[in-house]
Design an enzyme around this catalytic site. Structure first.
Site, PDB file in Angstrom:
ATOM      1  N   GLU A   1      -6.789   9.555   1.660  1.00  0.00           N
ATOM      2  CA  GLU A   1      -5.778   9.289   0.636  1.00  0.00           C
ATOM      3  C   GLU A   1      -6.200   9.842  -0.734  1.00  0.00           C
ATOM      4  OE1 GLU A   1      -3.620   5.350   2.521  1.00  0.00           O
ATOM      5  OE2 GLU A   1      -5.136   5.031   0.985  1.00  0.00           O
TER       6      GLU A   1
ATOM      7  N   GLU B   1      -2.536   6.928   9.717  1.00  0.00           N
ATOM      8  CA  GLU B   1      -2.499   5.491   9.431  1.00  0.00           C
ATOM      9  C   GLU B   1      -1.058   5.027   9.482  1.00  0.00           C
ATOM     10  OE1 GLU B   1      -4.364   3.660   6.075  1.00  0.00           O
ATOM     11  OE2 GLU B   1      -6.038   5.063   6.069  1.00  0.00           O
TER      12      GLU B   1
END
Length: 362
Positions: A67, A260
């Site tokens: 991320e 995810e």
């Protein structure tokens, strides 16, 4: 890790390895102030060279930074602590640190290709899909800007250059990046092989402040009246995943990987001693169905992994009660419990999904 990878291969599991996942070594924070210093590039790329040489032929799929857009949120992504990075006037430091990560990622991509040509290396983004609150052009423009600020990171890592639309944003926020000679060439030469991302929810964006707010994954946005929410206010939007996949494919034309996706929920042990998490099964089923629709749309989707296989302490809220796993861990928010593991209903369901490559979702 030698043992972990050997065990994975023993059972036909292909490892997917994230090189840096919110764990800046303390010494690099104390000596370099994390990614705020350009010196950290050399530390990181020495580390990646060791990894690629040691696990050549063992690990085929790598990610550089988890991320990476978290670097504009502060310490989590930058590892820098000498200033309050949550303040607006620290935006130049955050984006400078991010530039160093971009360069380090590009160098790592080149290393990986040279050391192990059979391996692939990708980027990873926390995807915040946003919709305009109304057809009002002001809302549409606000949503477009929000989307650009989210896609900026993958524009650099996938396209290999800073997008023009950020020039105005940098100018309006007093951001002047310091680049070394050759940085732009490195970014162009170190483009990732695929784009991976996390996907949990969507929000809406308005040009005004009179919109009810929802929260999720360290990001705030407007609440969508057409969507249901989790116990933590995360708006559940399976169709939004299909939208995201199509938009990414249209924009980048590289393979996509959802790395995810999952539901944080309060799981309870029933009177029969089991955990019946039908709500988690429903959430995952709906998202997998939308991924299949995206593939029919023509999207090149190379893989899917959930968050996560076992209950862990939530990074966003520091709670154990916000559970994502297929395996229950007996521990409460205060750290009390036996740590005993127990399968949830979703465990055997997802085992079946994996065995059928997503064909059996019953």
């Amino acid at each position: 890790y030698d043992n972990v990878f050997a065990e994975c291969h023993k059972y036909g599991i292909e490892p997917l390895v994230t090189i840096s996942h919110y764990e800046m070594p303390l010494n690099l924070t104390l000596t370099n102030n994390g990614w705020a210093s350009r010196k950290t590039i050399a530390d990181f790329t020495r580390y990646t060279e060791v990894l690629f040489k040691r696990y050549k032929g063992v690990v085929k799929y790598w990610l550089t930074f988890n991320e990476i857009n978290a670097s504009t949120w502060g310490f989590t992504g930058t590892g820098a602590i000498d200033s309050d990075l949550s303040l607006h006037d620290q935006m130049p430091l955050r984006y400078q640190a991010l530039h160093h990560e971009f360069v380090a990622s590009a160098i790592a991509v080149k290393q990986c290709h040279e050391i192990d040509p059979e391996a692939q290396i990708g980027s990873m983004l926390a995807r915040m899909q946003t919709y305009a609150n109304t057809p009002n052009p002001a809302d549409v423009r606000a949503a477009q800007l929000q989307d650009q600020l989210n896609l900026f990171f993958t524009d650099v890592q996938v396209r290999g250059e800073y997008p023009e639309y950020m020039n105005r944003y940098f100018a309006e926020n007093g951001i002047e990046l310091t680049m070394a000679a050759g940085d732009e060439q490195l970014l162009a030469e170190g483009k990732v092989d695929y784009l991976s991302f996390s996907y949990y929810m969507t929000t809406i964006t308005s040009a005004t402040d009179d919109v009810e707010q929802a929260s999720g994954n360290l990001s705030m946005g407007g609440k969508n009246p057409y969507l249901k929410s989790s116990a933590w206010g995360w708006q559940i939007d399976p169709v939004g995943l299909r939208i995201t996949l199509n938009e990414f494919w249209d924009r980048y034309r590289v393979p996509l990987f959802v790395v995810e996706n999952g539901l944080g929920a309060e799981d309870e042990i029933s009177a029969d001693g089991k955990i019946h998490d039908d709500y988690r099964i429903d959430y995952l089923r709906q998202h997998i169905e939308q991924m299949k629709e995206a593939v029919k749309d023509g999207v090149d989707l190379m893989g899917y992994t959930t968050w996560g296989c076992i209950d862990v302490i939530s990074a966003g809220t520091s709670e154990m009660s916000k559970r994502y796993g297929f395996i229950y861990v007996d521990q409460d928010d205060e750290g009390n419990g036996s740590l005993k593991r127990m399968k949830k209903d979703s465990f055997d369901w997802y085992k079946k999904v994996i065995a059928s490559n997503g064909e059996d979702l019953r």
